[in-house]
Design a protein around this motif. Structure first.
Motif, PDB file in Angstrom:
ATOM      1  N   LEU A  18       1.042   2.422  15.312  1.00 44.68           N
ATOM      2  CA  LEU A  18       1.967   3.323  16.015  1.00 44.68           C
ATOM      3  C   LEU A  18       3.415   3.070  15.624  1.00 44.68           C
ATOM      4  N   PHE A  19       3.753   1.823  15.371  1.00 42.94           N
ATOM      5  CA  PHE A  19       5.151   1.477  15.143  1.00 42.94           C
ATOM      6  C   PHE A  19       5.543   1.400  13.672  1.00 42.94           C
TER       7      PHE A  19
ATOM      8  N   VAL B  94       4.928   4.637  22.349  1.00 42.22           N
ATOM      9  CA  VAL B  94       5.398   3.724  23.391  1.00 42.22           C
ATOM     10  C   VAL B  94       4.392   2.587  23.544  1.00 42.22           C
ATOM     11  N   VAL B  95       4.891   1.380  23.671  1.00 42.51           N
ATOM     12  CA  VAL B  95       4.056   0.224  23.974  1.00 42.51           C
ATOM     13  C   VAL B  95       4.776  -0.551  25.077  1.00 42.51           C
TER      14      VAL B  95
ATOM     15  N   TYR C 204       1.514   7.980  23.486  1.00 39.51           N
ATOM     16  CA  TYR C 204       2.043   8.791  22.404  1.00 39.51           C
ATOM     17  C   TYR C 204       2.521  10.100  23.004  1.00 39.51           C
ATOM     18  N   HIS C 205       3.768  10.473  22.723  1.00 39.24           N
ATOM     19  CA  HIS C 205       4.368  11.696  23.264  1.00 39.24           C
ATOM     20  C   HIS C 205       4.641  12.667  22.121  1.00 39.24           C
ATOM     21  N   TRP C 206       4.107  13.864  22.222  1.00 37.28           N
ATOM     22  CA  TRP C 206       4.451  14.951  21.312  1.00 37.28           C
ATOM     23  C   TRP C 206       5.675  15.601  21.952  1.00 37.28           C
ATOM     24  N   THR C 207       6.830  15.018  21.707  1.00 37.51           N
ATOM     25  CA  THR C 207       8.033  15.154  22.515  1.00 37.51           C
ATOM     26  C   THR C 207       8.528  16.579  22.740  1.00 37.51           C
TER      27      THR C 207
ATOM     28  N   LEU D 244      10.051   2.035  22.966  1.00 40.53           N
ATOM     29  CA  LEU D 244       9.773   3.368  22.451  1.00 40.53           C
ATOM     30  C   LEU D 244      10.188   3.421  20.976  1.00 40.53           C
ATOM     31  N   ARG D 245       9.313   3.969  20.171  1.00 42.00           N
ATOM     32  CA  ARG D 245       9.596   4.175  18.737  1.00 42.00           C
ATOM     33  C   ARG D 245       9.647   5.678  18.504  1.00 42.00           C
ATOM     34  N   ARG D 246      10.829   6.172  18.154  1.00 43.61           N
ATOM     35  CA  ARG D 246      11.013   7.617  17.946  1.00 43.61           C
ATOM     36  C   ARG D 246      10.895   7.955  16.464  1.00 43.61           C
ATOM     37  N   TYR D 247      10.256   9.069  16.192  1.00 40.01           N
ATOM     38  CA  TYR D 247      10.069   9.501  14.792  1.00 40.01           C
ATOM     39  C   TYR D 247      10.898  10.727  14.509  1.00 40.01           C
TER      40      TYR D 247
END
Length: 158
Positions: free
Chosen positions: A14-15, A26-27, A44-47, A155-158
């Motif tokens: 994920l990260f 998110v973890v 996991y957010h499909w923001t 939170l890791r944002r892509y």
């Protein structure tokens, strides 16, 4: 909580992978307020799948929790985030899901998780947040003790 190589690999994936624009992995660490138990969670957010405005976004989200006493929950629902400043934000989510009882009887398997939190963007790619969560079966079962948790999240944002 026992070390689980599959969980560690999932978190690492994920990260480190790239995802669609604006998604968030998110973890976090979980502390059950009522029972004193500890655990972990991933989300996991499909923001921006439902809404994207200058200060806020909403989208679909999935999450999974596990606790040291073998209580587990997995769910899917909606999440939203509102930017208070360039760095500070509030977050909220609602997810129905499946609860698997370990040591704690929460009354049935269908449980709803409601979460609210406040976070700080460390960079464009990373943020931290503190959130509180409530699990409840919504009184669809005769027994509905519910439970509340505090979560420290990365939170890791892509």
């Amino acid at each position: 909580m026992r070390f689980n190589p599959a969980s560690a690999a999932t978190i690492a994936l994920l990260f480190t992978t790239t995802a669609a624009s604006a998604d968030t992995a998110v973890v976090g660490a979980v502390r059950d307020i009522h029972r004193g138990g500890y655990g972990g969670m991933i989300e996991y957010h499909w923001t921006e799948t439902l809404a994207a405005k200058p200060n806020w976004s909403a989208g679909w989200a999935g999450a999974a929790h596990t606790e040291a006493d073998d209580d587990r929950w997995i769910g899917f629902g909606v999440s939203a985030e509102y930017g208070l400043t360039d760095s500070v934000f509030v977050e909220a989510s609602f997810m129905p899901g499946y609860y698997s009882e370990g040591a704690t009887d929460l009354g049935g398997n269908l449980h709803f998780r409601t979460t609210v939190g406040i976070g700080y963007a460390v960079s464009n790619a990373y943020a931290v947040s503190v959130a509180v969560s409530h699990w409840s079966n919504g009184s669809i079962e005769a027994w509905n003790p519910g439970t509340d948790m505090v979560m420290l999240r990365l939170l890791r944002r892509y």
